[in-house]
Design a protein around this motif. Structure first.
Motif, PDB file in Angstrom:
ATOM      1  N   GLY A  56      41.204  51.136  44.464  1.00 23.30           N
ATOM      2  CA  GLY A  56      40.436  51.457  43.274  1.00 23.30           C
ATOM      3  C   GLY A  56      40.738  50.518  42.132  1.00 23.30           C
ATOM      4  N   LYS A  57      41.982  50.042  42.030  1.00 30.08           N
ATOM      5  CA  LYS A  57      42.357  49.114  40.963  1.00 30.08           C
ATOM      6  C   LYS A  57      41.571  47.823  41.069  1.00 30.08           C
ATOM      7  N   ASP A  58      41.462  47.282  42.291  1.00 28.28           N
ATOM      8  CA  ASP A  58      40.661  46.072  42.491  1.00 28.28           C
ATOM      9  C   ASP A  58      39.198  46.325  42.145  1.00 28.28           C
ATOM     10  N   LEU A  59      38.712  47.523  42.498  1.00 28.70           N
ATOM     11  CA  LEU A  59      37.312  47.856  42.245  1.00 28.70           C
ATOM     12  C   LEU A  59      37.028  47.939  40.753  1.00 28.70           C
ATOM     13  N   VAL A  60      37.942  48.471  39.965  1.00 29.95           N
ATOM     14  CA  VAL A  60      37.747  48.559  38.513  1.00 29.95           C
ATOM     15  C   VAL A  60      37.542  47.173  37.921  1.00 29.95           C
ATOM     16  N   ALA A  61      38.374  46.215  38.316  1.00 26.21           N
ATOM     17  CA  ALA A  61      38.240  44.844  37.808  1.00 26.21           C
ATOM     18  C   ALA A  61      36.911  44.232  38.236  1.00 26.21           C
ATOM     19  N   ALA A  62      36.513  44.487  39.492  1.00 25.51           N
ATOM     20  CA  ALA A  62      35.250  43.936  39.991  1.00 25.51           C
ATOM     21  C   ALA A  62      34.058  44.552  39.261  1.00 25.51           C
ATOM     22  N   LEU A  63      34.103  45.852  39.008  1.00 25.12           N
ATOM     23  CA  LEU A  63      33.021  46.527  38.283  1.00 25.12           C
ATOM     24  C   LEU A  63      32.937  46.049  36.835  1.00 25.12           C
ATOM     25  N   ALA A  64      34.093  45.818  36.209  1.00 26.29           N
ATOM     26  CA  ALA A  64      34.099  45.317  34.834  1.00 26.29           C
ATOM     27  C   ALA A  64      33.462  43.936  34.759  1.00 26.29           C
ATOM     28  N   LEU A  65      33.747  43.087  35.741  1.00 24.29           N
ATOM     29  CA  LEU A  65      33.138  41.756  35.768  1.00 24.29           C
ATOM     30  C   LEU A  65      31.630  41.865  35.983  1.00 24.29           C
ATOM     31  N   ALA A  66      31.208  42.774  36.878  1.00 19.06           N
ATOM     32  CA  ALA A  66      29.771  42.976  37.109  1.00 19.06           C
ATOM     33  C   ALA A  66      29.093  43.487  35.849  1.00 19.06           C
ATOM     34  N   ARG A  67      29.772  44.381  35.124  1.00 22.98           N
ATOM     35  CA  ARG A  67      29.230  44.885  33.856  1.00 22.98           C
ATOM     36  C   ARG A  67      29.042  43.752  32.847  1.00 22.98           C
ATOM     37  N   ASP A  68      30.087  42.945  32.662  1.00 26.41           N
ATOM     38  CA  ASP A  68      30.031  41.870  31.663  1.00 26.41           C
ATOM     39  C   ASP A  68      28.970  40.833  32.012  1.00 26.41           C
ATOM     40  N   THR A  69      28.886  40.460  33.285  1.00 23.50           N
ATOM     41  CA  THR A  69      27.882  39.463  33.679  1.00 23.50           C
ATOM     42  C   THR A  69      26.472  40.035  33.582  1.00 23.50           C
ATOM     43  N   SER A  70      26.327  41.343  33.792  1.00 23.32           N
ATOM     44  CA  SER A  70      25.007  41.979  33.638  1.00 23.32           C
ATOM     45  C   SER A  70      24.552  41.926  32.188  1.00 23.32           C
ATOM     46  N   VAL A  71      25.461  42.224  31.268  1.00 22.91           N
ATOM     47  CA  VAL A  71      25.127  42.167  29.844  1.00 22.91           C
ATOM     48  C   VAL A  71      24.727  40.743  29.449  1.00 22.91           C
ATOM     49  N   LYS A  72      25.459  39.752  29.953  1.00 25.21           N
ATOM     50  CA  LYS A  72      25.148  38.360  29.616  1.00 25.21           C
ATOM     51  C   LYS A  72      23.775  37.961  30.142  1.00 25.21           C
ATOM     52  N   VAL A  73      23.394  38.454  31.322  1.00 30.06           N
ATOM     53  CA  VAL A  73      22.066  38.139  31.861  1.00 30.06           C
ATOM     54  C   VAL A  73      20.989  38.719  30.950  1.00 30.06           C
ATOM     55  N   VAL A  74      21.132  39.979  30.564  1.00 32.48           N
ATOM     56  CA  VAL A  74      20.121  40.612  29.705  1.00 32.48           C
ATOM     57  C   VAL A  74      20.004  39.864  28.379  1.00 32.48           C
ATOM     58  N   GLU A  75      21.125  39.512  27.790  1.00 31.90           N
ATOM     59  CA  GLU A  75      21.098  38.794  26.515  1.00 31.90           C
ATOM     60  C   GLU A  75      20.524  37.394  26.681  1.00 31.90           C
ATOM     61  N   ALA A  76      20.778  36.752  27.834  1.00 30.87           N
ATOM     62  CA  ALA A  76      20.212  35.423  28.086  1.00 30.87           C
ATOM     63  C   ALA A  76      18.697  35.493  28.239  1.00 30.87           C
ATOM     64  N   VAL A  77      18.203  36.512  28.947  1.00 32.04           N
ATOM     65  CA  VAL A  77      16.757  36.677  29.107  1.00 32.04           C
ATOM     66  C   VAL A  77      16.109  36.971  27.756  1.00 32.04           C
ATOM     67  N   GLU A  78      16.777  37.780  26.962  1.00 37.07           N
ATOM     68  CA  GLU A  78      16.256  38.087  25.619  1.00 37.07           C
ATOM     69  C   GLU A  78      16.150  36.816  24.783  1.00 37.07           C
TER      70      GLU A  78
END
Length: 269
Positions: free
Chosen positions: A61-83
């Motif tokens: 689960g610890k590894d998964l938390v870090a992976a999910l946080a990275l997916a969250r951050d990169t998702s936000v950057k994609v939305v802001e880039a498209v905007e």
């Protein structure tokens, strides 16, 4: 290929005007750099998604938390880039990646997280579906609750070395990105196809673009048909030197990013 309505409008407005034509060329270059930067952000998110799927296949689960946080951050950057990419467009065109509207693709990319098969490992992370909302957005995303603030300030998914103020900022960005992902279908259904794509003669470029994608000046407002209509019916005027200078300054780092970015697919390359 440049669409016929784009060529016709350019010839009508700028034929024989070398100065205006040069400004339009700079806008095209800015748009291309913005396109390439968005593709780079998308690739980073796709890599992060692969990392999440790998963790779900059998790590802690610890590894998964870090992976999910990275997916969250990169998702936000994609939305802001498209905007940001849409600021040079008359209407909020879909950003096409591998023949798909990428913002709509983001609505289902992490649907696997709802699979009962992974309930146990997700439970071990102490994360709720609201924490993961930008990855598995609902039709009506809820605003982060104040009651969750203390937990967020302690949880490594949100904290990760951030102070309380930084956690609040990232949660606000995540919520805003979630709203834009959830509203993408409404945005595309609300905008007519009659106008040309590239926006080089609209007054108040930045304000108009933000209104198109997020409502009248409120960064957390839901997109609506009314906000789209207000912009499309707005006053038309030539972009001034100040806006062009700002756009050119913004294009410099994006152009540098573009050099490192591979080929991709977009609706206006």
């Amino acid at each position: 290929h440049i669409p016929e309505n784009e060529r016709a409008l350019f010839e009508r407005e700028y034929s024989g005007n070398i100065s205006a034509a040069s400004r339009y060329i700079r806008l095209l270059l800015h748009h291309r750099a913005s396109t390439m930067y968005t593709l780079r952000c998308i690739q980073a998110r796709e890599d992060a998604k692969a990392g999440v799927l790998q963790c779900l296949a059998g790590t802690t689960g610890k590894d998964l938390v870090a992976a999910l946080a990275l997916a969250r951050d990169t998702s936000v950057k994609v939305v802001e880039a498209v905007e940001s990419w849409r600021t040079c467009l008359w209407r909020p065109e879909p950003f096409i990646w591998k023949s798909q509207n990428y913002l709509k693709k983001m609505q289902t990319d992490f649907a696997v997280l709802r699979n009962p098969e992974y309930a146990k490992i997700l439970e071990s992370t102490s994360l709720s579906m609201q924490d993961l909302e930008v990855l598995v957005p609902r039709a009506s995303p809820s605003r982060p609750e104040d009651a969750d603030t203390a937990r967020a300030n302690e949880h490594p998914y949100w904290a990760a070395g951030r102070n309380a103020e930084a956690v609040e900022r990232i949660r606000a960005r995540v919520h805003r990105a979630t709203l834009l992902i959830a509203d993408e279908g409404l945005v595309q259904a609300s905008v007519p196809d009659a106008l040309p794509m590239l926006r080089w003669r609209v007054q108040g470029t930045e304000v108009a673009s933000k209104s198109l994608v997020s409502g009248a000046g409120d960064p957390t407002a839901r997109t609506s048909q009314d906000s789209v209509k207000r912009v499309l019916e707005g006053k038309v005027g030539e972009i001034g030197p100040k806006q062009l200078t700002t756009m050119e300054e913004k294009a410099k780092p994006e152009a540098a990013e573009a050099k490192a970015c591979g080929e991709g697919d977009s609706s206006v390359a």
